[in-house]
Design an enzyme around this catalytic site. Structure first.
Site, short mmCIF file in Angstrom:
data_model
loop_
_atom_site.label_atom_id
_atom_site.label_comp_id
_atom_site.label_asym_id
_atom_site.label_seq_id
_atom_site.Cartn_x
_atom_site.Cartn_y
_atom_site.Cartn_z
N LYS A 1 0.87 -1.19 0.00
CA LYS A 1 0.00 0.00 0.00
C LYS A 1 0.90 1.23 0.00
CE LYS A 1 -3.94 0.83 2.26
NZ LYS A 1 -5.00 1.05 1.28
C1 PLP Z 1 -6.36 -0.86 -3.88
C2 PLP Z 1 -7.09 -1.47 -2.73
N1 PLP Z 1 -7.62 -2.69 -2.87
C3 PLP Z 1 -8.29 -3.28 -1.87
C4 PLP Z 1 -8.44 -2.65 -0.65
C5 PLP Z 1 -9.16 -3.35 0.47
O1 PLP Z 1 -8.27 -3.68 1.47
P1 PLP Z 1 -8.70 -3.81 2.99
O2 PLP Z 1 -9.87 -4.72 3.00
O3 PLP Z 1 -7.54 -4.40 3.66
O4 PLP Z 1 -9.07 -2.46 3.45
C6 PLP Z 1 -7.91 -1.38 -0.46
C7 PLP Z 1 -8.03 -0.69 0.82
O5 PLP Z 1 -7.10 -0.60 1.55
C8 PLP Z 1 -7.20 -0.78 -1.52
O6 PLP Z 1 -6.68 0.43 -1.38
#
Ligand code: PLP
Length: 304
Positions: free
Chosen positions: A159
């Site tokens: 991230k």
């Molecule tokens: C690109 C992306 N995909 C998927 C997610 C979903 O991830 P999570 O369920 O860990 O928040 C997020 C959020 O953080 C994201 O930024």
């Protein structure tokens, strides 16, 4: 989505007043986009505020940093504790939490090795990301003209702040075209994820979600949903998907910390039954799990 200020932000080991949490305009990560962050939610439970899967989120923060060769000057345990301290200091019963580690002021140029690393944790109230009626009415999706970056360009497993340029381009394009959210295809043309959510579709009675290899973040909500779906007796697995799998889905939803579980009512103007029975059951279970109302998922709720 305007930010509602709260009292304190944690910066490099101490809580500072919200307005004093400032950085220099020559901060390295502002110029080159290399920071790593998390999006987490704390929910009100009958025994006080609890952060949903906090340790998993902080471990993912450290994995993101490792991929970027960034050595966060705190331990996982210290950042977990600092997150709890930040939430406690605001007195909020529920909130969205944003930890971020970034290269600070002092160096310029693309060699990050000599840069100092700053860490901050903020939290504030934040409602449903895709709208209050995202479960009942569903959201309209558009496949983006922008391609998800691949593993050898910007690793989707991390991230990283700079990764979200790709997401913002797609989000704004979709909104301007009158849709709620964009779906990204990877360079091979398969479905990856949305701009900030993972995707689930039901095909022939099986729930399918694109994996990391397809360019999707390994979502913590995706993982929670897979556990909940299996416990509800549904067949569920990670799988490559073609865009046509979305058009003829029996039902479809997206999920993420910010968006929680949001139903999808159409993709590229092909309507999808919404909300489907599995979507509704999973959204209900997720809603209870994050609030500590289901015994089998209580360990996911980390009290502050
Ligand atoms: C690109 C992306 N995909 C998927 C997610 C979903 O991830 P999570 O369920 O860990 O928040 C997020 C959020 O953080 C994201 O930024």
């Amino acid at each position: 989505m305007p930010i509602t200020p709260t009292s304190k932000i944690w910066m490099n080991g101490e809580l500072v007043d919200w307005d004093k949490a400032q950085i220099h305009v020559l901060t390295h990560s502002l110029h080159y986009g290399m920071g790593v962050f998390e999006g987490i939610r704390a929910y009100e439970t009958s025994t006080g505020p609890a952060v949903f899967r906090l340790t998993d989120h902080i471990e993912r923060l450290f994995s993101s940093a490792k991929i970027m060769m960034m050595d966060i000057p705190f331990s996982v345990d210290e950042i977990v504790e600092a997150t709890k301290e930040t939430v406690r200091s605001t007195g909020l019963p529920s909130c969205y939490i944003r930890p971020i580690a970034f290269y600070g002021y002092g160096e310029m140029g693309l060699n990050t090795l000599p840069c100092s690393i700053d860490v901050a944790i903020a939290c504030w109230p934040w409602g449903a990301y895709l709208g209050d009626d995202a479960v009942s009415k569903g959201v309209r999706m558009k496949i983006s003209s922008w391609t998800r970056h691949n593993h050898n360009t910007m690793p989707p497993a991390s991230k990283t702040t700079g990764n979200y340029v790709n997401s913002s381009l797609a989000k704004v394009e979709a909104l301007k075209a009158g849709y709620d959210e964009a779906i990204m295809l990877n360079p091979q043309g398969f479905v990856s994820e949305c701009t900030g959510e993972n995707i689930f579709v039901s095909r022939n009675g099986v729930l399918l979600s694109p994996p990391l290899a397809a360019g999707a973040l390994e979502g913590i909500t995706q993982d929670s949903v897979m556990t909940i779906a299996a416990d509800l007796g549904y067949e569920v697995r990670l799988s490559e998907l073609a865009r046509s799998d979305l058009y003829i889905a029996e039902e479809m939803f997206v999920c993420g910390t910010a968006a929680e579980v949001s139903a999808v009512n159409s993709v590229d103007d092909r309507s999808i039954p919404c909300p489907g029975p599995r979507t509704r059951a999973i959204a209900d279970e997720y809603h209870k799990a994050v609030r500590g109302e289901t015994d089998r998922y209580k360990d996911w709720c980390e009290h502050v």
